[in-house]
Design a protein around this motif. Structure first.
Motif, PDB file in Angstrom:
ATOM      1  N   ASN A 303       0.806  -1.225   0.000  1.00 50.04           N
ATOM      2  CA  ASN A 303       0.000   0.000   0.000  1.00 50.04           C
ATOM      3  C   ASN A 303       0.839   1.275   0.000  1.00 50.04           C
ATOM      4  N   ASN A 304       2.139   1.173  -0.349  1.00 47.64           N
ATOM      5  CA  ASN A 304       2.951   2.386  -0.408  1.00 47.64           C
ATOM      6  C   ASN A 304       2.581   3.255  -1.598  1.00 47.64           C
ATOM      7  N   SER A 305       2.008   2.666  -2.609  1.00 48.55           N
ATOM      8  CA  SER A 305       1.614   3.424  -3.791  1.00 48.55           C
ATOM      9  C   SER A 305       0.102   3.372  -3.949  1.00 48.55           C
ATOM     10  N   PHE A 306      -0.497   4.494  -4.254  1.00 47.79           N
ATOM     11  CA  PHE A 306      -1.952   4.498  -4.416  1.00 47.79           C
ATOM     12  C   PHE A 306      -2.367   3.747  -5.676  1.00 47.79           C
ATOM     13  N   LEU A 307      -1.432   3.508  -6.605  1.00 46.39           N
ATOM     14  CA  LEU A 307      -1.747   2.781  -7.821  1.00 46.39           C
ATOM     15  C   LEU A 307      -1.505   1.278  -7.701  1.00 46.39           C
ATOM     16  N   SER A 308      -0.850   0.843  -6.638  1.00 46.95           N
ATOM     17  CA  SER A 308      -0.491  -0.561  -6.497  1.00 46.95           C
ATOM     18  C   SER A 308      -1.734  -1.450  -6.470  1.00 46.95           C
ATOM     19  N   GLY A 309      -1.792  -2.416  -7.400  1.00 45.63           N
ATOM     20  CA  GLY A 309      -2.894  -3.368  -7.435  1.00 45.63           C
ATOM     21  C   GLY A 309      -4.205  -2.816  -7.933  1.00 45.63           C
ATOM     22  N   THR A 310      -4.195  -1.634  -8.575  1.00 45.28           N
ATOM     23  CA  THR A 310      -5.464  -1.004  -8.956  1.00 45.28           C
ATOM     24  C   THR A 310      -5.719  -0.991 -10.455  1.00 45.28           C
ATOM     25  N   PHE A 311      -4.735  -1.349 -11.278  1.00 45.94           N
ATOM     26  CA  PHE A 311      -4.883  -1.254 -12.733  1.00 45.94           C
ATOM     27  C   PHE A 311      -5.947  -2.228 -13.230  1.00 45.94           C
ATOM     28  N   LYS A 312      -6.844  -1.743 -14.084  1.00 44.63           N
ATOM     29  CA  LYS A 312      -7.974  -2.578 -14.504  1.00 44.63           C
ATOM     30  C   LYS A 312      -8.131  -2.704 -16.011  1.00 44.63           C
ATOM     31  N   CYS A 313      -8.051  -1.619 -16.759  1.00 46.19           N
ATOM     32  CA  CYS A 313      -8.297  -1.722 -18.196  1.00 46.19           C
ATOM     33  C   CYS A 313      -7.644  -0.574 -18.945  1.00 46.19           C
ATOM     34  N   LEU A 314      -7.628  -0.709 -20.278  1.00 45.28           N
ATOM     35  CA  LEU A 314      -7.011   0.281 -21.165  1.00 45.28           C
ATOM     36  C   LEU A 314      -8.061   0.947 -22.033  1.00 45.28           C
ATOM     37  N   ASP A 315      -7.736   2.166 -22.430  1.00 48.76           N
ATOM     38  CA  ASP A 315      -8.523   2.882 -23.438  1.00 48.76           C
ATOM     39  C   ASP A 315      -7.549   3.717 -24.249  1.00 48.76           C
ATOM     40  N   GLU A 316      -7.134   3.182 -25.385  1.00 50.13           N
ATOM     41  CA  GLU A 316      -6.118   3.809 -26.226  1.00 50.13           C
ATOM     42  C   GLU A 316      -4.830   4.033 -25.423  1.00 50.13           C
ATOM     43  N   GLU A 317      -4.514   5.275 -25.032  1.00 51.41           N
ATOM     44  CA  GLU A 317      -3.237   5.548 -24.384  1.00 51.41           C
ATOM     45  C   GLU A 317      -3.364   5.749 -22.882  1.00 51.41           C
ATOM     46  N   CYS A 318      -4.509   5.432 -22.308  1.00 47.32           N
ATOM     47  CA  CYS A 318      -4.726   5.619 -20.877  1.00 47.32           C
ATOM     48  C   CYS A 318      -4.976   4.280 -20.186  1.00 47.32           C
ATOM     49  N   ILE A 319      -4.556   4.208 -18.930  1.00 51.99           N
ATOM     50  CA  ILE A 319      -4.873   3.067 -18.079  1.00 51.99           C
ATOM     51  C   ILE A 319      -5.851   3.534 -17.021  1.00 51.99           C
ATOM     52  N   TYR A 320      -6.897   2.739 -16.810  1.00 54.52           N
ATOM     53  CA  TYR A 320      -7.907   3.068 -15.811  1.00 54.52           C
ATOM     54  C   TYR A 320      -7.701   2.195 -14.572  1.00 54.52           C
ATOM     55  N   CYS A 321      -7.746   2.849 -13.422  1.00 53.76           N
ATOM     56  CA  CYS A 321      -7.555   2.166 -12.148  1.00 53.76           C
ATOM     57  C   CYS A 321      -8.786   2.358 -11.273  1.00 53.76           C
ATOM     58  N   LEU A 322      -9.015   1.426 -10.369  1.00 52.17           N
ATOM     59  CA  LEU A 322     -10.038   1.568  -9.332  1.00 52.17           C
ATOM     60  C   LEU A 322      -9.324   1.671  -7.997  1.00 52.17           C
ATOM     61  N   VAL A 323      -9.409   2.843  -7.372  1.00 53.59           N
ATOM     62  CA  VAL A 323      -8.598   3.133  -6.198  1.00 53.59           C
ATOM     63  C   VAL A 323      -9.479   3.232  -4.956  1.00 53.59           C
ATOM     64  N   ASP A 324      -9.046   2.573  -3.889  1.00 52.47           N
ATOM     65  CA  ASP A 324      -9.692   2.708  -2.587  1.00 52.47           C
ATOM     66  C   ASP A 324      -9.456   4.139  -2.099  1.00 52.47           C
ATOM     67  N   PRO A 325     -10.510   4.869  -1.721  1.00 51.03           N
ATOM     68  CA  PRO A 325     -10.317   6.268  -1.305  1.00 51.03           C
ATOM     69  C   PRO A 325      -9.386   6.422  -0.110  1.00 51.03           C
ATOM     70  N   ALA A 326      -9.240   5.359   0.688  1.00 51.46           N
ATOM     71  CA  ALA A 326      -8.337   5.443   1.838  1.00 51.46           C
ATOM     72  C   ALA A 326      -6.889   5.645   1.392  1.00 51.46           C
ATOM     73  N   LYS A 327      -6.564   5.225   0.166  1.00 50.82           N
ATOM     74  CA  LYS A 327      -5.211   5.410  -0.352  1.00 50.82           C
ATOM     75  C   LYS A 327      -4.945   6.835  -0.821  1.00 50.82           C
ATOM     76  N   LEU A 328      -5.993   7.645  -0.902  1.00 49.51           N
ATOM     77  CA  LEU A 328      -5.859   8.973  -1.484  1.00 49.51           C
ATOM     78  C   LEU A 328      -5.742  10.083  -0.446  1.00 49.51           C
ATOM     79  N   THR A 329      -5.832   9.742   0.839  1.00 46.38           N
ATOM     80  CA  THR A 329      -5.930  10.777   1.868  1.00 46.38           C
ATOM     81  C   THR A 329      -4.701  11.681   1.930  1.00 46.38           C
ATOM     82  N   ASP A 330      -3.510  11.122   1.693  1.00 48.20           N
ATOM     83  CA  ASP A 330      -2.290  11.925   1.772  1.00 48.20           C
ATOM     84  C   ASP A 330      -1.729  12.301   0.406  1.00 48.20           C
ATOM     85  N   LEU A 331      -2.493  11.995  -0.631  1.00 49.80           N
ATOM     86  CA  LEU A 331      -1.970  12.146  -1.989  1.00 49.80           C
ATOM     87  C   LEU A 331      -1.719  13.602  -2.354  1.00 49.80           C
TER      88      LEU A 331
END
Length: 362
Positions: A303-331
């Protein structure tokens, strides 16, 4: 398999066209540290999903994109919800239960233009419009752990220890075509990530412990990508045991790697590989970029990175992630230069629904 007549009538996408038969060899590198991924990120746009007690999302949900809406399927709660491009909850698709148009155990889903296919245990395939209206349900004779529909039938993955003679089959209206012999006495690898992904007429398939990603196209299954995992590749000896539990004991006494996820768009590929260490720790490698110039990033699942384990799908040149909001508190304080809409962070609470993170690369 007369039920497949209905399925085939819905598949309007033309899967029959030219396929590239080349196999790409990719070597996994452990030289880069995951934190350097931020040097390659152009921006991260956050999209909080509407929070409501009626549609809270459980642990480890999956994400698919359909035009300008997001489909979230929550395997833990057997629930599927559709959200707008602003994060507003639009509607549920199907319901948990045993009645008409209901499912009890979601295996995987497939977006098909303005429709959604839901594969559920034991052998059901449900069809819905994206607004949630139920179209039909059919029952297959031998559905595997996950499945994917194409113009000539349903590809279904059984894996190991399924009782089937093959790990993969194509279920057609009048026949079943088998691929990948199931001749090893080893335990099934149960993935909570999609086994199938697709781009245009090609369907990509992960195969349990194998370092090879397969491609199904024009009635043909062929190796598509072979990843050199080095010392982490599952040894050949693992497949030679007569006892599956002894085989598992042998495997877990050493470090080994498994391909967890593969996605591809017109401009980039995404590979997620889990390295299981014999002490129980897990290292996750991400390969991102064009197939001929993949760049690798590494992270531990701490859990050191808010992106760790969150990658889900692609759309052309972007990657979409689903992030637990608890990981975003200090972002806001740690990565202010990455977030393109930082004001969103002021209104996110740890108990909110998941947040979609749209990651754009330089």
């Amino acid at each position: 398999m007369k039920n497949l007549k209905f399925l085939l009538s819905l598949i309007v996408v033309n899967f029959v066209c030219s396929c590239n038969d080349d196999t790409t060899d990719i070597k996994m590198s452990l030289e880069n540290n995951f934190e350097t991924i931020y040097d390659s990120i152009e921006s991260v746009e956050l999209l909080p999903l509407e929070t409501n007690a009626m549609h809270l999302i459980g642990a480890n949900p999956q994400l698919e994109i359909s035009e300008d809406t997001y489909i979230i399927y929550d395997i833990e709660n057997s629930s599927i919800g559709r959200y707008s491009n602003s994060g507003q909850f639009l509607n549920k698709i199907g319901n948990k239960g045993n009645g008409p148009g209901e499912y009890t155990n979601i295996l995987n889903i497939q977006v098909m233009e303005d429709k959604l296919i839901v594969y559920s245990a034991p052998n059901f395939v449900h069809y819905y419009y994206l607004n949630g209206d139920h179209i039909n349900t059919i029952k297959l004779e031998k559905q595997g752990r996950q499945s994917y529909s194409v113009s000539d039938g349903v590809i279904t993955y059984y894996g190991y220890s399924s009782g089937e003679s093959s790990r993969l089959s194509m279920l057609k209206e009048q026949e079943q075509v088998s691929y990948l012999p199931n001749d090893a006495k080893i335990l099934a690898y149960m993935s909570d990530s999609p086994i199938f992904s697709a781009l245009n007429n090609e369907v990509y398939i992960l195969d349990s412990y194998s370092p090879t990603i397969y491609k199904y196209c024009n009635n043909t299954l062929s190796p598509y990508i072979k990843i050199d995992l080095g010392d982490y590749e599952v040894p050949r000896e693992y497949y030679l045991f007569d006892d599956s539990f002894k085989a598992a004991e042998y495997l877990f006494e050493r470090d080994f790697a498994i391909i967890k996820q593969y996605r591809e768009s017109r401009f980039m590929s995404f590979i997620e590989i889990h390295i299981q260490h014999k002490d129980g720790t897990v290292l996750t490698n991400y390969g991102i970029g064009p197939k001929d110039s993949i760049k690798w990033f590494t992270t531990t699942n701490d859990n050191n990175s808010f992106l760790s384990g969150t990658f889900k799908c692609l759309d052309e040149e972007c990657i979409y992630c689903l992030v637990d909001p608890a990981k975003l508190t200090d972002l806001k304080h740690t990565l202010p230069f990455v977030i393109s809409n930082q004001d969103i962070l002021d209104n996110i609470n740890v108990d909110d629904n998941y947040v979609i993170a749209k990651v754009s690369f330089k």
